[in-house]
Design an enzyme around this catalytic site. Structure first.
Site, mmCIF file in Angstrom:
data_model
loop_
_atom_site.group_PDB
_atom_site.id
_atom_site.type_symbol
_atom_site.label_atom_id
_atom_site.label_comp_id
_atom_site.label_asym_id
_atom_site.label_seq_id
_atom_site.Cartn_x
_atom_site.Cartn_y
_atom_site.Cartn_z
ATOM 1 N N SER A 194 1.046 -0.959 53.375
ATOM 2 C CA SER A 194 1.717 0.293 53.648
ATOM 3 C C SER A 194 1.613 0.741 55.111
ATOM 4 O O SER A 194 2.300 1.662 55.524
ATOM 5 C CB SER A 194 1.138 1.398 52.752
ATOM 6 O OG SER A 194 -0.248 1.602 53.031
ATOM 7 N N LYS B 175 -1.774 6.181 61.549
ATOM 8 C CA LYS B 175 -0.944 6.220 60.346
ATOM 9 C C LYS B 175 -0.828 7.671 59.866
ATOM 10 O O LYS B 175 -1.799 8.427 59.886
ATOM 11 C CB LYS B 175 -1.575 5.337 59.270
ATOM 12 C CG LYS B 175 -0.731 5.102 58.041
ATOM 13 C CD LYS B 175 -1.425 4.114 57.119
ATOM 14 C CE LYS B 175 -0.634 3.844 55.856
ATOM 15 N NZ LYS B 175 -1.306 2.847 54.981
ATOM 16 N N SER C 180 -2.912 -3.175 52.513
ATOM 17 C CA SER C 180 -2.043 -2.339 53.340
ATOM 18 C C SER C 180 -2.292 -2.405 54.828
ATOM 19 O O SER C 180 -1.469 -1.951 55.617
ATOM 20 C CB SER C 180 -2.129 -0.878 52.884
ATOM 21 O OG SER C 180 -1.505 -0.712 51.638
#
Length: 541
Positions: free
Chosen positions: A210, A132, A234
């Site tokens: 997310s 990420k 997330s």
């Protein structure tokens, strides 16, 4: 001109140009059909070579074994995953960049090591891993989903600690993935890169957030193991939306040194890093490798606790006791979620030495009141200031969580202390509530026969339409409590079976609002249904 003074559209164009430049360095063109169905998960296998499709279909441990035994070179593996990542990007917009030069260079070193008759570098030898984008990579930009920091912040000189650990274990970082503006969305949309979509429903549905870029990439097998982050769902929500596995560990288990996130000390609800994978084995592999590196010797806030594999022996004297939360008494899950829970209960109820009981939720509405008050203790001022630097607009879910959320306000010292006390009191009360699922043995002074783990929904529904994921409590409650939580797939939506009932009574206004979403989505096929597993076993997670 200073980067902080650049308008957000120009910065976004530069970010996307940099991404496209890294894609071009792979040296291949992946042709995507002009006409696509809603479900695009079969496209990569159709557009890649047979060799690349085969390599990227393997499980993480199979890849490591083949690379370690020199049956497939690390260079072949990396090339295959770079190509598949490009296909995934073209289908879902899930990448911020790929790292072909770094990945190929490392693959060459790994192959040379084996040619020299040395042992594999480590337990992840030759395995491509995605990261990420707010987790630092040496000399690469960090943005946390905002435009201004993309250029104005200094690029890190070294990889984040977790990336260093994975690399030393033989993993090859080949891709970085998208994240939303503010990082505080259960969706994956930013002004930098746009919208990341769900591979099971093309452009119509969200990949979750997310860590939505990780989820979409892994669902399309452009990666088989990645690193996401989680402060309210997330990791688990995008895992649920895209049909993969995701683990939110307890706080201070996985190192965060070198990421772009909450400033040290500003962590009333701690954001954690955790693995996302195509398999349960991939998650355990990640946790085992990270713990074995003893990262607490470098990051002293971490718990100095080795990874412990828990051997659940079903023939043990006491049965494995699973508690089921059917709903949280605030919002009722949609039909496919309820069906998945029922099917799970029916299956495990027939397993010897497993006992299934109902687990009553405990004040989950209060949990959200506490959590939402502690997410932005500055009232969102820091986030709003970063967006003002470039003039970028607030996206709908950013505006909802910061401006429309009644829990978000600037807290003075007394107010902050009040909510921290509420957090600790809620944790004590929930622990007592959990214990009371068993029987108190006065002779030993212990609770016996308590529930070993909870099974509950990840969210009220399956993958959402864009800008509609506003109910966090099914996941955020476990962040507030700091319990480890695992999302795992159990099946797919069946439009013929998952029929929306005509409800007349609702548990809350939020329940009524979420039930309307059930009708709006109409369950485009196929979308995955996932469940949460929650345990208080801090030793293992």
């Amino acid at each position: 001109m200073k980067a902080s003074n650049k308008m957000w559209k120009q910065i976004a164009q530069e970010a996307q140009a940099l991404r496209d430049e890294t894609l071009a360095k792979v040296g291949v063109t992946i042709e995507i059909p002009a006409q696509l169905s809603r479900n695009v998960t079969d496209i990569p296998d159709r557009v890649l070579s047979a060799s690349s499709a085969r390599i990227t279909s393997l499980a993480p441990q199979e890849i490591i074994t083949l690379a370690s035994e020199r049956k497939i070179s690390a260079q072949q593996i990396v090339q295959a995953f770079l190509e598949r990542a490009i296909a995934a990007q073209n289908l879902t917009n899930c990448l911020t960049e790929i790292l072909p030069e770094r990945a190929i260079s490392q693959a060459i070193e790994l192959d040379a090591r084996l040619l020299g008759n040395s042992a594999p570098l480590g337990p992840l030898h030759g395995l491509p891993v995605s990261i990420k984008s707010h987790i630092g990579i040496a000399n690469r930009p960090l943005s946390s989903g905002y435009c201004a920091p993309f250029h104005s912040r200094q690029r890190p000189d070294t990889d984040a600690l977790v990336v260093q650990i994975l690399t030393r274990a033989g993993a090859i970082v080949h891709a970085r993935t998208t994240e939303p503006q503010s990082m505080m969305q259960l969706e994956c949309t930013s002004n930098l890169y746009g919208v990341t979509t769900n591979p099971y429903s093309n452009i119509l549905m969200s990949s979750g957030g997310s860590s939505g870029g990780e989820a979409a990439l892994i669902a399309l097998r452009g990666s088989v193991l990645g690193v996401g982050s989680d402060v309210g769902g997330s990791i688990r929500v995008p895992a649920a939306a895209c049909g993969i596995y995701g683990l939110k560990p307890t706080a201070f288990r996985v190192p965060t040194t070198g990421w772009s996130s909450t400033p040290p000390g500003a962590d009333p609800i701690v954001t954690v890093l955790g693995p996302m994978s195509v398999s349960l084995e991939g998650l355990e592999m990640f946790m085992r490798v990270v713990a074995a590196a003893e990262p607490w010797r470098i990051e002293p806030a971490l718990i100095p606790l080795p990874w412990r594999a828990v051997d659940i022996v079903l023939s043990r004297e006491k049965p494995l006791r699973l508690g089921i939360i059917w709903h949280d008494e605030v919002v009722k899950p949609h039909p496919p979620i309820m069906r998945a829970l029922k099917e799970f209960v029916n299956k495990v109820s027939n397993v010897p030495h497993v006992e299934v009981v109902d687990f009553p939720p405990y004040k989950h509405d209060e949990a959200w009141a506490i959590a939402s008050s502690l997410y932005f203790t500055d009232g969102g001022e820091a986030d709003l200031a970063v967006m003002a630097e470039s003039g970028e607009p607030l996206l709908p879910l950013t505006e909802w969580i910061i401006k429309d959320n009644p829990g978000v306000k600037l807290l003075d010292r007394g107010e902050l202390e009040y909510w921290l006390e509420e957090r600790e009191e809620f944790r004590m009360e929930y622990s007592q509530h959990w214990n009371e699922t068993g029987v108190f043995n006065r002779a030993s002074g212990n609770w016996e026969g308590t529930v070993d783990a909870i099974i509950c929904p990840v969210a009220p529904g399956v993958a959402t339409q864009h800008n509609t994921a506003k109910y966090w409590t099914y996941t955020a409650v476990w962040n507030l409590l700091d319990y480890p939580a695992l999302a795992f797939p159990v099946g797919k939506v069946d439009k013929a079976v998952d029929v929306k009932e005509n409800r007349k009574r609702f548990m809350s206004d939020l329940d009524k609002e979420n039930w309307k979403l059930c009708g709006r989505t109409d369950f485009p096929t196929p979308r995955y249904v996932l469940l949460n597993t929650i345990s208080t076993d801090f030793q293992s997670c």
